[in-house]
Motif scaffolding. Structure first.
Motif, PDB file in Angstrom:
ATOM      1  N   VAL A  82       0.857  -1.184   0.000  1.00  0.00           N
ATOM      2  CA  VAL A  82       0.000   0.000   0.000  1.00  0.00           C
ATOM      3  C   VAL A  82       0.894   1.236   0.000  1.00  0.00           C
ATOM      4  O   VAL A  82       1.873   1.305   0.766  1.00  0.00           O
ATOM      5  CB  VAL A  82      -0.922   0.017   1.231  1.00  0.00           C
ATOM      6  CG1 VAL A  82      -1.686   1.335   1.329  1.00  0.00           C
ATOM      7  CG2 VAL A  82      -1.887  -1.159   1.183  1.00  0.00           C
ATOM      8  N   ARG A 137      -7.398   0.556   3.008  1.00  0.00           N
ATOM      9  CA  ARG A 137      -7.221  -0.137   1.733  1.00  0.00           C
ATOM     10  C   ARG A 137      -7.599  -1.605   1.901  1.00  0.00           C
ATOM     11  O   ARG A 137      -7.487  -2.168   2.997  1.00  0.00           O
ATOM     12  CB  ARG A 137      -5.768  -0.077   1.255  1.00  0.00           C
ATOM     13  CG  ARG A 137      -5.285   1.259   0.779  1.00  0.00           C
ATOM     14  CD  ARG A 137      -5.922   1.636  -0.543  1.00  0.00           C
ATOM     15  NE  ARG A 137      -6.597   2.896  -0.472  1.00  0.00           N
ATOM     16  CZ  ARG A 137      -7.456   3.348  -1.356  1.00  0.00           C
ATOM     17  NH1 ARG A 137      -7.786   2.603  -2.388  1.00  0.00           N
ATOM     18  NH2 ARG A 137      -8.038   4.508  -1.209  1.00  0.00           N
ATOM     19  N   VAL A 193      -6.586  -5.358   0.949  1.00  0.00           N
ATOM     20  CA  VAL A 193      -5.458  -6.171   0.497  1.00  0.00           C
ATOM     21  C   VAL A 193      -5.761  -7.627   0.849  1.00  0.00           C
ATOM     22  O   VAL A 193      -6.028  -7.941   2.012  1.00  0.00           O
ATOM     23  CB  VAL A 193      -4.131  -5.744   1.163  1.00  0.00           C
ATOM     24  CG1 VAL A 193      -2.989  -6.648   0.693  1.00  0.00           C
ATOM     25  CG2 VAL A 193      -3.809  -4.296   0.865  1.00  0.00           C
ATOM     26  N   ILE A 220      -9.420  -5.766   5.083  1.00  0.00           N
ATOM     27  CA  ILE A 220      -9.343  -4.298   5.124  1.00  0.00           C
ATOM     28  C   ILE A 220      -8.234  -3.897   6.089  1.00  0.00           C
ATOM     29  O   ILE A 220      -8.197  -4.365   7.231  1.00  0.00           O
ATOM     30  CB  ILE A 220     -10.675  -3.685   5.591  1.00  0.00           C
ATOM     31  CG1 ILE A 220     -11.816  -4.088   4.647  1.00  0.00           C
ATOM     32  CG2 ILE A 220     -10.560  -2.160   5.658  1.00  0.00           C
ATOM     33  CD1 ILE A 220     -13.195  -3.672   5.155  1.00  0.00           C
ATOM     34  N   ILE A 249      -5.365  -5.161  -6.732  1.00  0.00           N
ATOM     35  CA  ILE A 249      -6.606  -4.401  -6.821  1.00  0.00           C
ATOM     36  C   ILE A 249      -7.655  -5.113  -7.670  1.00  0.00           C
ATOM     37  O   ILE A 249      -8.624  -4.532  -8.102  1.00  0.00           O
ATOM     38  CB  ILE A 249      -6.344  -3.006  -7.419  1.00  0.00           C
ATOM     39  CG1 ILE A 249      -5.753  -3.134  -8.825  1.00  0.00           C
ATOM     40  CG2 ILE A 249      -5.435  -2.218  -6.524  1.00  0.00           C
ATOM     41  CD1 ILE A 249      -5.590  -1.790  -9.507  1.00  0.00           C
ATOM     42  N   SER A 273      -6.639   6.254   6.916  1.00  0.00           N
ATOM     43  CA  SER A 273      -6.729   5.795   5.531  1.00  0.00           C
ATOM     44  C   SER A 273      -6.973   4.296   5.539  1.00  0.00           C
ATOM     45  O   SER A 273      -6.527   3.591   6.460  1.00  0.00           O
ATOM     46  CB  SER A 273      -5.432   6.120   4.785  1.00  0.00           C
ATOM     47  OG  SER A 273      -5.508   5.705   3.441  1.00  0.00           O
ATOM     48  N   SER A 319      -3.303  10.185   2.355  1.00  0.00           N
ATOM     49  CA  SER A 319      -4.092   9.415   1.391  1.00  0.00           C
ATOM     50  C   SER A 319      -3.329   8.146   1.041  1.00  0.00           C
ATOM     51  O   SER A 319      -2.137   8.016   1.354  1.00  0.00           O
ATOM     52  CB  SER A 319      -4.377  10.240   0.138  1.00  0.00           C
ATOM     53  OG  SER A 319      -3.165  10.652  -0.472  1.00  0.00           O
ATOM     54  N   SER A 320      -3.992   7.216   0.391  1.00  0.00           N
ATOM     55  CA  SER A 320      -3.319   5.951   0.080  1.00  0.00           C
ATOM     56  C   SER A 320      -3.920   5.307  -1.164  1.00  0.00           C
ATOM     57  O   SER A 320      -5.057   5.592  -1.545  1.00  0.00           O
ATOM     58  CB  SER A 320      -3.426   4.972   1.261  1.00  0.00           C
ATOM     59  OG  SER A 320      -4.786   4.615   1.489  1.00  0.00           O
ATOM     60  N   VAL A 321      -3.135   4.444  -1.802  1.00  0.00           N
ATOM     61  CA  VAL A 321      -3.590   3.634  -2.939  1.00  0.00           C
ATOM     62  C   VAL A 321      -2.964   2.252  -2.813  1.00  0.00           C
ATOM     63  O   VAL A 321      -1.936   2.079  -2.171  1.00  0.00           O
ATOM     64  CB  VAL A 321      -3.200   4.254  -4.305  1.00  0.00           C
ATOM     65  CG1 VAL A 321      -3.880   5.591  -4.514  1.00  0.00           C
ATOM     66  CG2 VAL A 321      -1.685   4.377  -4.433  1.00  0.00           C
ATOM     67  N   ASN A 322      -3.598   1.266  -3.447  1.00  0.00           N
ATOM     68  CA  ASN A 322      -2.999  -0.071  -3.547  1.00  0.00           C
ATOM     69  C   ASN A 322      -1.959  -0.062  -4.648  1.00  0.00           C
ATOM     70  O   ASN A 322      -2.231   0.407  -5.760  1.00  0.00           O
ATOM     71  CB  ASN A 322      -4.048  -1.120  -3.882  1.00  0.00           C
ATOM     72  CG  ASN A 322      -5.018  -1.364  -2.749  1.00  0.00           C
ATOM     73  OD1 ASN A 322      -5.904  -0.558  -2.526  1.00  0.00           O
ATOM     74  ND2 ASN A 322      -4.852  -2.463  -2.052  1.00  0.00           N
ATOM     75  N   VAL A 340     -14.107   1.833   1.929  1.00  0.00           N
ATOM     76  CA  VAL A 340     -13.571   0.886   0.949  1.00  0.00           C
ATOM     77  C   VAL A 340     -14.718   0.024   0.428  1.00  0.00           C
ATOM     78  O   VAL A 340     -15.808  -0.014   1.022  1.00  0.00           O
ATOM     79  CB  VAL A 340     -12.476  -0.043   1.547  1.00  0.00           C
ATOM     80  CG1 VAL A 340     -11.271   0.754   2.006  1.00  0.00           C
ATOM     81  CG2 VAL A 340     -13.038  -0.886   2.690  1.00  0.00           C
TER      82      VAL A 340
END
Length: 574
Positions: A267, A498, A500, A504, A550, A496, A543-546, A452
């Motif tokens: 992440v 995500r 995975v 979660i 995904i 935040s 903030s975050s992203v995978n 999410v």
């Protein structure tokens, strides 16, 4: 046969020159005239018969030309015929990239093997990505095995360029199928092949659409990148065909299986209070971290998305309690993560906005605006033209809300509304219709939450309501209702989250007293939250992203699509 020494070779050359000179001598011994376009050439029948099987048959079997003194060569233009005659007598001919196909055609027509071999040798040395398809066609037509082999190698080496070439669109089905079959999967050109197949069909859809399923079934979709999969589902020939959808669903599930086996567990956490310029990759399995380059502009309360292996960071502020939101946007190419690149500014400055990817656009909704007022305005960013466009406003002003994408809709959940009052309202934006509609409200109003999508449900996690909140709600999309599930171990907001590996993960936040560096994990199978690990530094308003992994929700989307397609196409018969 005795070896040919220099003396013999000189004699042969001398004899050939004598014969060639004799063609133009006043007292020539030539016994035949070849004519093309009213231009005549004196020749010796015997010489032509020795070099060309075409002329040997002409003058040894009962053809009318056997008894004629003038033979018309209507299929070879006079200048090209002159070159052929010079070659027959001297072995000399100039082959260039401009005339190579004409010379080969003439060599084949006159059945001069040595000239055909000479052409093949020349063609072997000029193969390129631009001409390999055309050369392959000649190799097949004239049985040039060495040329065919080398053109196939060139096609494999330059596959992405070849399938985009105009010559590819001119191929027939058998040739396209043959090229796909012979490809080397290790080099993985599946995305380029799919693009090429679509272009090939669209070049003549009436005659070629029926071949699409056959060609698509030869692809290995599981070798494609995750970011490319939406491009496949956009194609009508895929999404309107049950066979293609089934193949696609199987491949995406296979990709999920591979991702799970390979622990796709990274992440990317971006910005945040005291870490405004940081971009850190956390592996939730190994609990290790690594760094990406620092942002150009440090941000808190920004929004981030990832598409086509590019991370986009949008808006934010200098600190998490800043009253001065910014318009800046930056992008980092994961394939070449050397530095962030500045992009055109937002139309409006906004902090704690929501964002999501729908097709080729980044949609941005709400946030805290320049006048320290929550926004209902929304805009979208074209990832190809790098331009922002205003879209329809939300029904409610909101910031610090949760935002997720599911199917073709952007969901905005809770947050602060008018006059900074907390709201439990939720709404979703439908991209095709460009309309917002209100959906069921949260059971508990909250801002500073994270949201999410997991297993076709939306989760609203934590937040703030007079104090930090540990409660979590799950939205059952098909039933349009929220239900409570197990609470977080630690109440938190400005965190935040995500998904995975079908779980979660929640990163950092604040509990009302101090920033947190704990990471919690939720297992939907057991409905239990647990502390996964702690990060070295606090993570607050980041903030975050995978980075990977995904595919799960995308696979669920495909499964839904296939099931809906099957249901909609059932026909009852008596």
């Amino acid at each position: 046969m005795a070896p040919i020494n220099d003396s013999v070779m000189r004699h042969q050359a001398w004899l050939g020159q004598l014969l060639n000179d004799d063609r133009n001598a006043p007292d020539s011994t030539c016994d035949l005239i070849l004519e093309s376009n009213k231009t005549q050439f004196k020749v010796h029948k015997s010489v032509l018969m020795l070099v060309s099987n075409y002329f040997r048959r002409m003058f040894t079997i009962e053809m009318k030309e056997k008894y004629e003194t003038v033979v018309k060569m209507q299929k070879i233009p006079h200048q090209r015929l002159a070159n052929i005659i010079v070659f027959i007598y001297s072995g000399m001919i100039e082959i260039t990239e401009e005339n190579m196909f004409d010379v080969l055609d003439d060599a084949e027509y006159t059945e001069i093997k040595v000239l055909k071999a000479k052409c093949s040798t020349f063609l072997l040395n000029v193969i390129s990505a631009d001409n390999c398809l055309k050369l392959r066609a000649y190799a097949q037509r004239y049985n040039l095995d060495d040329l065919l082999s080398k053109t196939n190698q060139s096609i494999m080496k330059n596959f992405e360029a070849v399938v985009q070439h105009e010559d590819f669109k001119q191929l027939d089905f058998d040739d396209v199928s043959s090229i796909i079959t012979q490809r080397n999967k290790i080099q993985n050109h599946e995305e380029a092949i799919f693009t090429g197949i679509v272009r090939w069909v669209h070049h003549n859809p009436l005659q070629r659409e029926d071949f699409f399923v056959n060609l698509f079934s030869q692809l290995d979709v599981s070798l494609m990148s995750v970011s490319f999969l939406p491009n496949i589902l956009k194609e009508n020939m895929v999404k309107n065909n049950l066979v293609c959808l089934n193949l696609f669903a199987e491949a995406s599930l296979k990709m999920n299986q591979c991702l799970d086996n390979n622990e796709p567990s990274e992440v990317v956490v971006i910005g945040g209070d005291t870490t405004e310029q940081d971009c850190v990759i956390y592996d939730v399995n190994s609990q290790q971290k690594r760094q990406f380059p620092k942002l150009i502009v440090g941000v808190c309360g920004a929004s981030s998305v990832i598409v086509d292996r590019k991370v986009y960071v949008i808006g934010g502020g200098e600190t998490y309690d800043s009253e001065n939101p910014i318009k800046t946007c930056e992008m980092l190419d994961i394939n070449k993560p050397t530095k962030w690149i500045g992009l055109p500014n937002l139309l409006e400055a906004r902090m704690f906005c929501g964002s999501g990817i729908l097709q080729d656009y980044i949609y941005v909704a709400g946030g805290l605006g320049e006048d320290n007022e929550n926004l209902s305005s929304c805009e979208k960013f074209d990832i190809h033209s790098h331009s922002w466009t205003k879209i329809r406003d939300m029904q409610y002003k909101r910031s610090e809300h949760g935002t997720v994408v599911y199917k073709n809709s952007l969901y905005c959940i809770g947050g602060q509304g008018y006059d900074f009052d907390l709201t439990n309202t939720c709404e979703c934006y439908n991209m095709p219709s460009d309309e917002w509609k209100e959906i069921a409200p949260l059971n508990q109003a909250r801002d500073g939450l994270a949201a999410v999508v997991l297993n076709r449900n939306i989760y609203a996690i934590g937040g703030y309501n007079k104090t930090s909140v540990s409660t979590v709600e799950k939205y059952l999309i098909e039933e349009n209702r929220w239900e409570k599930i197990s609470s977080l171990q630690n109440a938190r907001y400005y965190h935040s989250a995500r998904v995975v590996g079908n779980k979660i993960y929640v990163f950092g936040g604040e509990d009302g007293k101090r920033p947190l560096n704990s990471v919690e994990v939720y297992d939907p199978a057991s409905n239990v939250w647990a502390i996964a690990f702690e990060t070295e530094h606090q993570i607050l308003a980041a903030s975050s992203v995978n980075l990977f992994g995904i595919l799960i929700e995308f696979s669920n989307l495909i499964i839904d699509y296939v099931l809906n397609f099957k249901t909609s196409t059932i026909m009852w018969v008596k």
